[in-house]
Write a protein that holds these residues in place. Structure first.
Motif, mmCIF file in Angstrom:
data_model
loop_
_atom_site.group_PDB
_atom_site.id
_atom_site.type_symbol
_atom_site.label_atom_id
_atom_site.label_comp_id
_atom_site.label_asym_id
_atom_site.label_seq_id
_atom_site.Cartn_x
_atom_site.Cartn_y
_atom_site.Cartn_z
ATOM 1 N N ALA A 128 45.265 67.037 17.393
ATOM 2 C CA ALA A 128 44.352 68.278 16.179
ATOM 3 C C ALA A 128 44.820 69.594 15.525
ATOM 4 N N SER A 168 37.531 63.829 18.018
ATOM 5 C CA SER A 168 37.363 64.186 16.802
ATOM 6 C C SER A 168 35.581 63.321 16.629
ATOM 7 N N ILE A 183 39.805 67.953 15.858
ATOM 8 C CA ILE A 183 38.644 67.672 16.799
ATOM 9 C C ILE A 183 37.064 68.710 16.927
#
Length: 199
Positions: A128, A168, A183
Protein backbone atom coordinates in the motif's frame (compact mmCIF):
# COMPACT_ATOMS: atom_id res chain seq x y z
CA UNK A 1 -9.74 -24.01 10.41
CA UNK A 2 -12.71 -22.93 8.31
CA UNK A 3 -16.20 -24.38 7.96
CA UNK A 4 -18.42 -23.95 4.89
CA UNK A 5 -22.05 -25.03 4.55
CA UNK A 6 -24.67 -24.30 1.89
CA UNK A 7 -27.59 -26.71 2.14
CA UNK A 8 -29.55 -25.15 -0.73
CA UNK A 9 -26.57 -24.94 -3.05
CA UNK A 10 -24.75 -28.25 -2.48
CA UNK A 11 -26.89 -30.30 -0.10
CA UNK A 12 -26.51 -31.28 3.55
CA UNK A 13 -22.70 -31.39 3.48
CA UNK A 14 -20.33 -29.41 5.69
CA UNK A 15 -16.82 -28.74 4.40
CA UNK A 16 -14.21 -28.39 7.14
CA UNK A 17 -10.93 -26.97 5.84
CA UNK A 18 -7.92 -27.34 8.14
CA UNK A 19 -5.18 -26.05 5.87
CA UNK A 20 -5.45 -24.32 2.50
CA UNK A 21 -3.85 -26.62 -0.06
CA UNK A 22 -3.76 -27.07 -3.82
CA UNK A 23 -3.03 -30.03 -6.04
CA UNK A 24 -3.87 -33.72 -5.72
CA UNK A 25 -5.80 -35.01 -2.70
CA UNK A 26 -6.59 -38.45 -1.32
CA UNK A 27 -10.13 -39.15 -0.08
CA UNK A 28 -11.07 -41.86 2.42
CA UNK A 29 -14.68 -42.32 3.50
CA UNK A 30 -15.68 -43.41 7.01
CA UNK A 31 -19.48 -43.52 7.13
CA UNK A 32 -20.72 -39.94 6.75
CA UNK A 33 -17.22 -38.44 7.01
CA UNK A 34 -14.70 -38.15 4.18
CA UNK A 35 -11.13 -37.55 5.38
CA UNK A 36 -9.10 -35.49 2.90
CA UNK A 37 -5.32 -35.80 2.92
CA UNK A 38 -2.37 -34.58 0.88
CA UNK A 39 1.06 -36.18 1.29
CA UNK A 40 -0.30 -38.03 4.37
CA UNK A 41 -1.31 -34.75 6.04
CA UNK A 42 -4.99 -34.14 6.83
CA UNK A 43 -6.22 -31.00 5.05
CA UNK A 44 -9.96 -31.28 5.72
CA UNK A 45 -13.17 -33.27 6.02
CA UNK A 46 -16.47 -33.47 4.16
CA UNK A 47 -19.31 -34.29 6.56
CA UNK A 48 -22.50 -35.65 4.99
CA UNK A 49 -25.92 -35.40 6.70
CA UNK A 50 -24.30 -32.52 8.55
CA UNK A 51 -27.51 -31.06 10.01
CA UNK A 52 -28.12 -34.32 11.94
CA UNK A 53 -24.93 -33.90 13.97
CA UNK A 54 -24.02 -30.22 13.83
CA UNK A 55 -25.79 -27.03 14.91
CA UNK A 56 -25.44 -25.09 11.65
CA UNK A 57 -27.00 -21.70 11.02
CA UNK A 58 -26.75 -19.71 7.82
CA UNK A 59 -25.01 -20.37 4.53
CA UNK A 60 -21.45 -19.97 3.34
CA UNK A 61 -18.63 -19.44 5.81
CA UNK A 62 -19.90 -20.64 9.24
CA UNK A 63 -18.53 -19.04 12.41
CA UNK A 64 -16.84 -21.66 14.57
CA UNK A 65 -17.75 -21.74 18.25
CA UNK A 66 -16.33 -24.03 20.97
CA UNK A 67 -19.64 -25.94 20.92
CA UNK A 68 -19.52 -26.44 17.15
CA UNK A 69 -15.87 -27.55 17.27
CA UNK A 70 -16.86 -30.09 19.93
CA UNK A 71 -19.69 -31.37 17.69
CA UNK A 72 -17.29 -31.62 14.74
CA UNK A 73 -14.78 -33.50 16.90
CA UNK A 74 -17.49 -35.89 18.11
CA UNK A 75 -18.78 -36.51 14.57
CA UNK A 76 -15.28 -37.27 13.27
CA UNK A 77 -14.52 -39.59 16.22
CA UNK A 78 -17.92 -41.32 15.93
CA UNK A 79 -17.04 -42.16 12.31
CA UNK A 80 -14.02 -44.09 13.61
CA UNK A 81 -11.38 -41.43 12.94
CA UNK A 82 -8.98 -40.73 15.83
CA UNK A 83 -7.89 -37.27 14.61
CA UNK A 84 -7.85 -34.39 17.09
CA UNK A 85 -8.97 -30.98 15.82
CA UNK A 86 -6.64 -28.14 16.72
CA UNK A 87 -8.90 -25.10 16.85
CA UNK A 88 -7.71 -21.55 17.27
CA UNK A 89 -10.91 -19.52 17.69
CA UNK A 90 -9.17 -16.23 18.39
CA UNK A 91 -10.29 -13.28 16.21
CA UNK A 92 -8.60 -13.21 12.81
CA UNK A 93 -9.28 -9.54 11.94
CA UNK A 94 -7.70 -7.34 14.61
CA UNK A 95 -6.45 -3.82 15.15
CA UNK A 96 -2.70 -3.53 14.69
CA UNK A 97 -0.15 -0.77 15.29
CA UNK A 98 2.57 -0.28 12.70
CA UNK A 99 5.75 -0.06 14.79
CA UNK A 100 8.17 0.26 11.89
CA UNK A 101 8.30 0.45 8.10
CA UNK A 102 11.35 -0.44 6.02
CA UNK A 103 11.86 -0.59 2.29
CA UNK A 104 11.75 -4.09 0.79
CA UNK A 105 15.25 -4.99 -0.44
CA UNK A 106 14.00 -6.65 -3.66
CA UNK A 107 10.90 -4.62 -4.59
CA UNK A 108 10.48 -0.87 -4.99
CA UNK A 109 6.77 -0.79 -4.21
CA UNK A 110 6.78 -3.09 -1.18
CA UNK A 111 7.44 -2.24 2.47
CA UNK A 112 8.37 -4.56 5.34
CA UNK A 113 6.34 -3.73 8.45
CA UNK A 114 6.53 -4.74 12.10
CA UNK A 115 2.94 -4.68 13.34
CA UNK A 116 1.90 -5.08 16.99
CA UNK A 117 -1.42 -6.99 17.15
CA UNK A 118 -1.65 -7.12 20.95
CA UNK A 119 -0.28 -10.53 21.85
CA UNK A 120 2.53 -10.65 19.26
CA UNK A 121 4.38 -8.55 16.69
CA UNK A 122 4.02 -9.71 13.10
CA UNK A 123 6.27 -9.08 10.11
CA UNK A 124 4.02 -8.17 7.17
CA UNK A 125 5.04 -7.25 3.63
CA UNK A 126 2.70 -4.55 2.32
CA UNK A 127 2.35 -2.82 -1.03
CA UNK A 128 0.00 0.00 0.00
CA UNK A 129 1.34 3.45 -0.90
CA UNK A 130 -0.17 5.13 2.20
CA UNK A 131 1.15 2.84 4.96
CA UNK A 132 3.39 4.52 7.55
CA UNK A 133 4.86 3.74 10.97
CA UNK A 134 2.64 5.00 13.79
CA UNK A 135 -0.67 4.06 12.14
CA UNK A 136 -3.42 1.87 13.53
CA UNK A 137 -4.59 -0.54 10.85
CA UNK A 138 -6.73 -3.63 10.30
CA UNK A 139 -4.69 -6.83 10.18
CA UNK A 140 -5.98 -10.09 8.72
CA UNK A 141 -4.02 -12.73 10.62
CA UNK A 142 -2.95 -16.09 9.26
CA UNK A 143 -6.09 -18.24 8.98
CA UNK A 144 -8.41 -15.32 8.23
CA UNK A 145 -10.88 -15.82 5.39
CA UNK A 146 -11.25 -12.64 3.35
CA UNK A 147 -14.69 -11.66 1.96
CA UNK A 148 -13.34 -12.70 -1.46
CA UNK A 149 -12.83 -16.25 -0.12
CA UNK A 150 -9.03 -15.97 -0.08
CA UNK A 151 -7.45 -17.55 2.99
CA UNK A 152 -4.52 -15.67 4.56
CA UNK A 153 -1.45 -17.84 5.12
CA UNK A 154 2.22 -17.43 5.89
CA UNK A 155 4.00 -16.46 2.70
CA UNK A 156 7.25 -15.15 1.25
CA UNK A 157 7.01 -12.06 -0.92
CA UNK A 158 10.12 -11.50 -3.02
CA UNK A 159 12.15 -13.51 -0.52
CA UNK A 160 10.85 -11.84 2.66
CA UNK A 161 8.58 -13.78 5.06
CA UNK A 162 5.15 -12.24 5.67
CA UNK A 163 2.58 -13.33 8.28
CA UNK A 164 -0.77 -11.68 7.68
CA UNK A 165 -2.11 -8.79 5.64
CA UNK A 166 -2.79 -5.11 6.32
CA UNK A 167 -6.24 -4.51 4.80
CA UNK A 168 -7.93 -1.87 2.68
CA UNK A 169 -11.62 -0.99 2.92
CA UNK A 170 -12.20 -2.75 -0.42
CA UNK A 171 -10.51 -5.96 0.74
CA UNK A 172 -12.71 -5.92 3.87
CA UNK A 173 -15.80 -5.40 1.70
CA UNK A 174 -16.72 -2.24 3.64
CA UNK A 175 -19.28 0.16 2.17
CA UNK A 176 -18.10 3.31 0.33
CA UNK A 177 -14.58 1.94 -0.19
CA UNK A 178 -12.42 4.38 -2.17
CA UNK A 179 -11.29 3.37 -5.65
CA UNK A 180 -7.67 4.44 -5.13
CA UNK A 181 -5.27 1.94 -3.60
CA UNK A 182 -4.45 2.21 0.07
CA UNK A 183 -4.96 0.58 3.45
CA UNK A 184 -7.63 1.61 5.93
CA UNK A 185 -6.07 3.84 8.60
CA UNK A 186 -7.97 3.74 11.91
CA UNK A 187 -8.51 6.52 14.43
CA UNK A 188 -6.80 6.54 17.83
CA UNK A 189 -9.78 5.27 19.82
CA UNK A 190 -9.25 1.75 18.47
CA UNK A 191 -7.33 -0.50 20.87
CA UNK A 192 -4.42 -2.58 19.58
CA UNK A 193 -5.39 -6.26 19.53
CA UNK A 194 -9.15 -5.71 19.67
CA UNK A 195 -11.28 -7.56 17.09
CA UNK A 196 -12.15 -5.31 14.17
CA UNK A 197 -15.38 -7.16 13.42
CA UNK A 198 -17.86 -8.33 16.02
CA UNK A 199 -17.12 -12.06 15.97
Amino acid sequence: MNLFYNKNGVGDVAFLQLDPAEGEFDYHQFGDVVRITQDNKVTGYNIFNASQNLSLEGNGHIKLTPELVEQLQQTINDAGIDDKLDSDLSPKFVVGYVESKEKHQNADKLSVLKVDVGNETLQIVCGAPNVEAGQKVVVAKVGAVMPSGMVIKDAELRGVPSSGMVCSMKELNLPNAPKEKGILVLSDEYQVGQPFFEE
